[in-house]
Design a protein around this motif. Sequence first.
Motif, short mmCIF file in Angstrom:
data_model
loop_
_atom_site.label_atom_id
_atom_site.label_comp_id
_atom_site.label_asym_id
_atom_site.label_seq_id
_atom_site.Cartn_x
_atom_site.Cartn_y
_atom_site.Cartn_z
N CYS A 185 0.84 -1.40 0.18
CA CYS A 185 -0.08 0.05 0.17
C CYS A 185 1.07 1.08 0.02
N VAL A 186 1.89 1.17 0.98
CA VAL A 186 2.74 2.35 0.84
C VAL A 186 3.44 2.59 -0.65
N LYS B 287 1.00 7.11 -3.40
CA LYS B 287 1.17 8.37 -4.25
C LYS B 287 0.38 8.16 -5.65
N MET B 288 0.62 7.05 -6.27
CA MET B 288 -0.33 6.68 -7.46
C MET B 288 -1.77 6.86 -7.37
N ILE B 289 -2.01 5.96 -6.47
CA ILE B 289 -3.66 5.97 -5.98
C ILE B 289 -4.13 7.29 -5.55
N ILE B 290 -3.59 8.13 -5.08
CA ILE B 290 -3.93 9.51 -4.51
C ILE B 290 -3.81 10.45 -6.04
N ASP B 291 -2.78 10.31 -6.67
CA ASP B 291 -2.74 11.12 -7.84
C ASP B 291 -3.74 10.74 -8.99
N THR B 292 -3.97 9.63 -8.97
CA THR B 292 -4.89 9.30 -9.98
C THR B 292 -6.64 9.42 -9.50
N PHE B 293 -6.72 9.10 -8.32
CA PHE B 293 -8.11 9.32 -7.81
C PHE B 293 -8.50 10.60 -7.22
N PRO C 6 -3.12 -3.97 -1.35
CA PRO C 6 -4.13 -3.09 -2.07
C PRO C 6 -5.03 -4.12 -2.99
N THR C 7 -6.21 -3.93 -2.98
CA THR C 7 -7.21 -4.59 -4.26
C THR C 7 -8.05 -3.20 -4.40
N ILE C 8 -8.18 -3.21 -5.89
CA ILE C 8 -8.91 -2.10 -6.45
C ILE C 8 -10.02 -3.15 -7.24
N ILE C 9 -11.40 -2.78 -6.88
CA ILE C 9 -12.43 -3.23 -7.60
C ILE C 9 -13.36 -2.22 -8.44
N LYS C 10 -13.55 -2.51 -9.59
CA LYS C 10 -14.14 -1.67 -10.31
C LYS C 10 -15.89 -2.13 -10.58
N LEU C 11 -16.61 -0.99 -10.46
CA LEU C 11 -18.19 -1.73 -10.33
C LEU C 11 -18.95 -1.10 -11.47
N ASN C 12 -19.94 -1.71 -11.91
CA ASN C 12 -20.99 -1.16 -13.04
C ASN C 12 -22.04 -0.24 -12.24
N SER C 13 -22.71 0.12 -13.15
CA SER C 13 -24.01 0.94 -12.76
C SER C 13 -24.95 0.34 -11.67
N VAL C 14 -24.92 -0.92 -11.87
CA VAL C 14 -25.93 -1.64 -10.91
C VAL C 14 -25.08 -2.23 -9.76
N ARG C 15 -23.65 -2.05 -9.55
CA ARG C 15 -22.93 -2.25 -8.48
C ARG C 15 -22.37 -3.75 -8.27
N GLU C 16 -22.58 -4.06 -9.38
CA GLU C 16 -21.68 -5.30 -9.87
C GLU C 16 -20.47 -5.38 -10.21
N GLU C 17 -19.57 -6.09 -9.45
CA GLU C 17 -18.05 -6.14 -9.80
C GLU C 17 -17.87 -6.66 -11.55
N ILE C 18 -17.04 -5.80 -11.88
CA ILE C 18 -16.68 -5.96 -13.25
C ILE C 18 -15.12 -6.16 -13.59
N GLY C 19 -14.42 -5.99 -12.58
CA GLY C 19 -13.10 -5.89 -12.63
C GLY C 19 -12.18 -5.83 -11.13
N ARG C 20 -11.03 -6.38 -11.21
CA ARG C 20 -10.35 -6.26 -10.00
C ARG C 20 -8.74 -6.44 -10.24
N LEU C 21 -8.15 -5.60 -9.44
CA LEU C 21 -6.71 -5.79 -9.55
C LEU C 21 -6.39 -5.99 -8.11
N VAL D 14 1.79 -5.10 -10.22
CA VAL D 14 0.54 -5.21 -10.97
C VAL D 14 -0.36 -3.72 -10.96
N ILE D 15 -0.33 -3.19 -10.01
CA ILE D 15 -1.10 -1.93 -9.81
C ILE D 15 -0.62 -0.78 -10.75
N SER D 16 0.94 -0.76 -10.65
CA SER D 16 1.54 0.43 -11.44
C SER D 16 1.52 0.16 -12.73
N GLU D 17 1.59 -1.17 -13.39
CA GLU D 17 1.47 -1.45 -14.93
C GLU D 17 0.04 -1.44 -15.70
#
Length: 120
Positions: A41-42, A46-52, A89-104, A110-113
């Motif tokens: 996470c450390v 910075k990448m997470i904060i800068d991106t989001f 860290p785990t990053i989950i992407k949700l669609n408009s009906v709150r279903e998971e559509i992706g996960r890092l 992994v996260i950087s790339e």
Amino acid sequence: MPLREVHFPPDAVESLSAKEEILIFFSSRAPETNLLWCPDCVAVEKMIIDTFSSEKGPSAVLVYVGQKSEWKTLDNIFRKEPWKVTAIPTIIKLNSVREEIGRLVDGQNVISEELSSFIQ
């Protein structure tokens, strides 16, 4: 969009009804030092904060999973349905009906790339 934060445990359930399209599960900060206890996470903080945190970035909520001892227990709320987070860290992407559509999951490489293409 501003990066919203949800802290463990008082408002942990709040993440279940998040409006944001991205959920970022992260280690909590140690109360004595205000530092993250998870090295991965450390490494990506910075990448997470800068991106989001950017006005043009996708909407996201940073969900703190607890202190190391709280996270390591199998009873941690985020290890269960609906998120079943196994590593941070785990990053989950949700669609408009709150279903998971992706996960890092986990790891600086992994996260950087993959983060840029993942949030598109």
